[in-house]
Write a protein that holds these residues in place. Structure first.
Motif, mmCIF file in Angstrom:
data_model
loop_
_atom_site.group_PDB
_atom_site.id
_atom_site.type_symbol
_atom_site.label_atom_id
_atom_site.label_comp_id
_atom_site.label_asym_id
_atom_site.label_seq_id
_atom_site.Cartn_x
_atom_site.Cartn_y
_atom_site.Cartn_z
ATOM 1 N N ARG A 142 -52.823 -48.244 -24.817
ATOM 2 C CA ARG A 142 -51.460 -48.464 -25.303
ATOM 3 C C ARG A 142 -51.196 -47.504 -26.446
ATOM 4 O O ARG A 142 -52.119 -47.043 -27.114
ATOM 5 N N ASP A 143 -49.917 -47.208 -26.653
ATOM 6 C CA ASP A 143 -49.528 -46.370 -27.783
ATOM 7 C C ASP A 143 -48.117 -46.746 -28.200
ATOM 8 O O ASP A 143 -47.269 -47.061 -27.368
ATOM 9 N N ARG A 144 -47.896 -46.711 -29.495
ATOM 10 C CA ARG A 144 -46.561 -46.972 -30.023
ATOM 11 C C ARG A 144 -46.228 -45.898 -31.035
ATOM 12 O O ARG A 144 -47.085 -45.415 -31.757
ATOM 13 N N ASN A 145 -44.985 -45.531 -31.039
ATOM 14 C CA ASN A 145 -44.496 -44.606 -32.051
ATOM 15 C C ASN A 145 -43.258 -45.247 -32.646
ATOM 16 O O ASN A 145 -42.258 -45.413 -31.965
ATOM 17 N N TYR A 178 -42.938 -47.888 -26.850
ATOM 18 C CA TYR A 178 -44.220 -48.586 -26.886
ATOM 19 C C TYR A 178 -44.673 -48.662 -25.430
ATOM 20 O O TYR A 178 -43.976 -49.210 -24.577
ATOM 21 N N ALA A 189 -44.355 -41.929 -27.067
ATOM 22 C CA ALA A 189 -45.600 -42.700 -26.993
ATOM 23 C C ALA A 189 -46.390 -42.101 -25.836
ATOM 24 O O ALA A 189 -45.820 -41.722 -24.809
#
Length: 179
Positions: free
Chosen positions: A118-121, A99, A128
């Protein structure tokens, strides 16, 4: 000790040979890193450390790191762009679900940290990524995990291309993410 990942991130802008960070990135001063650590530490009520990004970071989220409100651990990195660039920040891990947060730092202003991406995987062993055109300036990256209490190693990379044309602007990441 640091754990090196066998995973080599070959993600880059199409047709772009990235140049060394010394050609496009300015130094993040000790006073800027200290002020960022104070701001971040006060916000998360922790003893924050901000590392300067210079090439690539192999870090570890672990007990004792600063906590997000959801109970997840995080590490902090700063970089400075000397010119506008299309930037991509990547976090990969085989042990935590990455994240990633990217903030613009305008120290001395009324609102010194503004989240810009922001990015989350949420799948383990994943990536991310935040891609954003950015003006010259100072930036802060939070390397985090999706779930509370997750610990493990990660790799952080920042790369970019000059926004004004075909010439590449930046490739940076670095420091030991380990405390």
């Amino acid at each position: 000790s640091r754990t090196a990942f066998a995973l080599l991130l070959a993600l880059s802008f199409a047709g772009c040979d990235l140049i060394s960070s010394s050609d496009a990135l300015g130094d993040v001063s000790d006073s800027d890193r200290s002020e960022l650590a104070d701001l971040t530490g006060a916000f998360f009520n922790c003893n924050a450390e901000v590392r300067e990004i210079t090439d690539r970071a192999n870090g570890t989220l672990e007990s004792g790191d600063c906590l997000q409100t959801d109970g997840s651990y995080q590490d902090f990195y700063a970089f400075r762009l000397d010119e506008s660039a299309d930037v991509r920040v990547l976090m990969s891990s085989d042990t935590v679900a990455p994240y990633l947060f990217l903030l613009e730092a305008d120290l001395g202003s009324q609102d010194p940290l503004v989240e810009i991406g922001r990015d989350r995987n949420s799948s383990l062993g994943s990536l991310a990524a935040v891609s954003q055109p950015l003006p010259a300036g100072l930036y802060l990256v939070y390397a985090n995990s999706v779930d509370a209490g997750e610990t493990g190693d990660y790799t952080l990379t920042v790369e970019g291309e000059a926004a004004s044309g075909n010439r590449p602007a930046a490739r940076a990441a670095g420091g030991s993410g380990r405390k």
